[in-house]
Design an enzyme around this catalytic site. Structure first.
Site, PDB file in Angstrom:
ATOM      1  N   ARG A  23       2.429  -0.501  -4.971  1.00  0.00           N
ATOM      2  CA  ARG A  23       2.277  -1.948  -4.845  1.00  0.00           C
ATOM      3  C   ARG A  23       1.436  -2.295  -3.635  1.00  0.00           C
ATOM      4  O   ARG A  23       1.502  -1.648  -2.597  1.00  0.00           O
ATOM      5  CB  ARG A  23       3.626  -2.652  -4.782  1.00  0.00           C
ATOM      6  CG  ARG A  23       4.399  -2.679  -3.482  1.00  0.00           C
ATOM      7  CD  ARG A  23       5.116  -1.420  -3.061  1.00  0.00           C
ATOM      8  NE  ARG A  23       5.764  -0.680  -4.109  1.00  0.00           N
ATOM      9  CZ  ARG A  23       7.003  -0.841  -4.503  1.00  0.00           C
ATOM     10  NH1 ARG A  23       7.788  -1.662  -3.874  1.00  0.00           N
ATOM     11  NH2 ARG A  23       7.505  -0.133  -5.477  1.00  0.00           N
TER      12      ARG A  23
ATOM     13  N   GLY B 160       0.819  -1.194   0.000  1.00  0.00           N
ATOM     14  CA  GLY B 160       0.000   0.000   0.000  1.00  0.00           C
ATOM     15  C   GLY B 160       0.861   1.255   0.000  1.00  0.00           C
ATOM     16  O   GLY B 160       0.598   2.194   0.738  1.00  0.00           O
ATOM     17  N   HIS B 161       1.901   1.254  -0.860  1.00  0.00           N
ATOM     18  CA  HIS B 161       2.795   2.404  -0.946  1.00  0.00           C
ATOM     19  C   HIS B 161       3.605   2.316  -2.240  1.00  0.00           C
ATOM     20  O   HIS B 161       3.570   1.318  -2.948  1.00  0.00           O
ATOM     21  CB  HIS B 161       3.737   2.463   0.260  1.00  0.00           C
ATOM     22  CG  HIS B 161       4.637   1.280   0.373  1.00  0.00           C
ATOM     23  ND1 HIS B 161       4.318   0.182   1.132  1.00  0.00           N
ATOM     24  CD2 HIS B 161       5.844   1.022  -0.186  1.00  0.00           C
ATOM     25  CE1 HIS B 161       5.293  -0.701   1.037  1.00  0.00           C
ATOM     26  NE2 HIS B 161       6.241  -0.211   0.244  1.00  0.00           N
ATOM     27  N   ALA B 162       4.326   3.407  -2.511  1.00  0.00           N
ATOM     28  CA  ALA B 162       5.298   3.451  -3.606  1.00  0.00           C
ATOM     29  C   ALA B 162       6.601   3.984  -3.028  1.00  0.00           C
ATOM     30  O   ALA B 162       6.627   4.503  -1.911  1.00  0.00           O
ATOM     31  CB  ALA B 162       4.803   4.361  -4.726  1.00  0.00           C
TER      32      ALA B 162
END
Length: 146
Positions: free
Chosen positions: A104, A57-59
């Site tokens: 992702r 839940g981040h890039a």
């Protein structure tokens, strides 16, 4: 490997490593700078993930990663701010290479699964983008400026 501003889904590559079969069990080796195009500076793994939970839940702004299903399976949802795709990882001799600038999420973990991550940098909180709307806005703004 492309940087944050220009990375797209197509830049995420499935890499298959040599699987050396032995009667006593298989072995797969991954060498920094050879099978993957970066020096490994950090290795971590996710395990004992409760059913229905998601991770990621981040890039990342600069970090490159190779994600491998060390055991079991899970789904990897990749998003470049314009397009997304879902990939199921289930083989310990395959991994997904992810450049900076790709959102992702990891979902649908099988019981007993282990997600192995090889990273190009040590942990730096300032390298993370954790808000999806901010991520999309940054990617779209940078895209319109090029």
């Amino acid at each position: 490997m492309k940087d944050f501003n220009y990375s797209r889904i197509e830049d995420c590559k499935l890499i298959s490593f040599d699987k050396n079969h032995r009667i006593k069990g298989n072995i797969t080796a991954v060498n920094s700078g050879e099978e993957i195009p970066f020096e490994i500076k950090r290795v971590y793994y996710l395990y004992d993930i409760p059913g229905g939970e998601a991770r990621g839940g981040h890039a990342h702004k600069n970090l490159k990663q190779l994600i491998i299903a060390g055991s079991g399976s899970f789904e990897l949802i990749l998003d470049d701010g314009f397009n997304s795709k879902k990939i199921r990882l289930s083989q310990p001799y395959e991994g997904i290479l992810i450049p900076p600038g790709i959102w992702r999420e990891l979902t649908s973990f099988s019981s007993g699964s282990i997600c192995l991550v090889l990273a190009s940098e040590i942990y730096l909180e300032e390298d993370y983008i954790r808000d999806y709307e901010n991520f999309k806005n940054k990617k779209r703004k940078n895209s319109s400026n090029s």
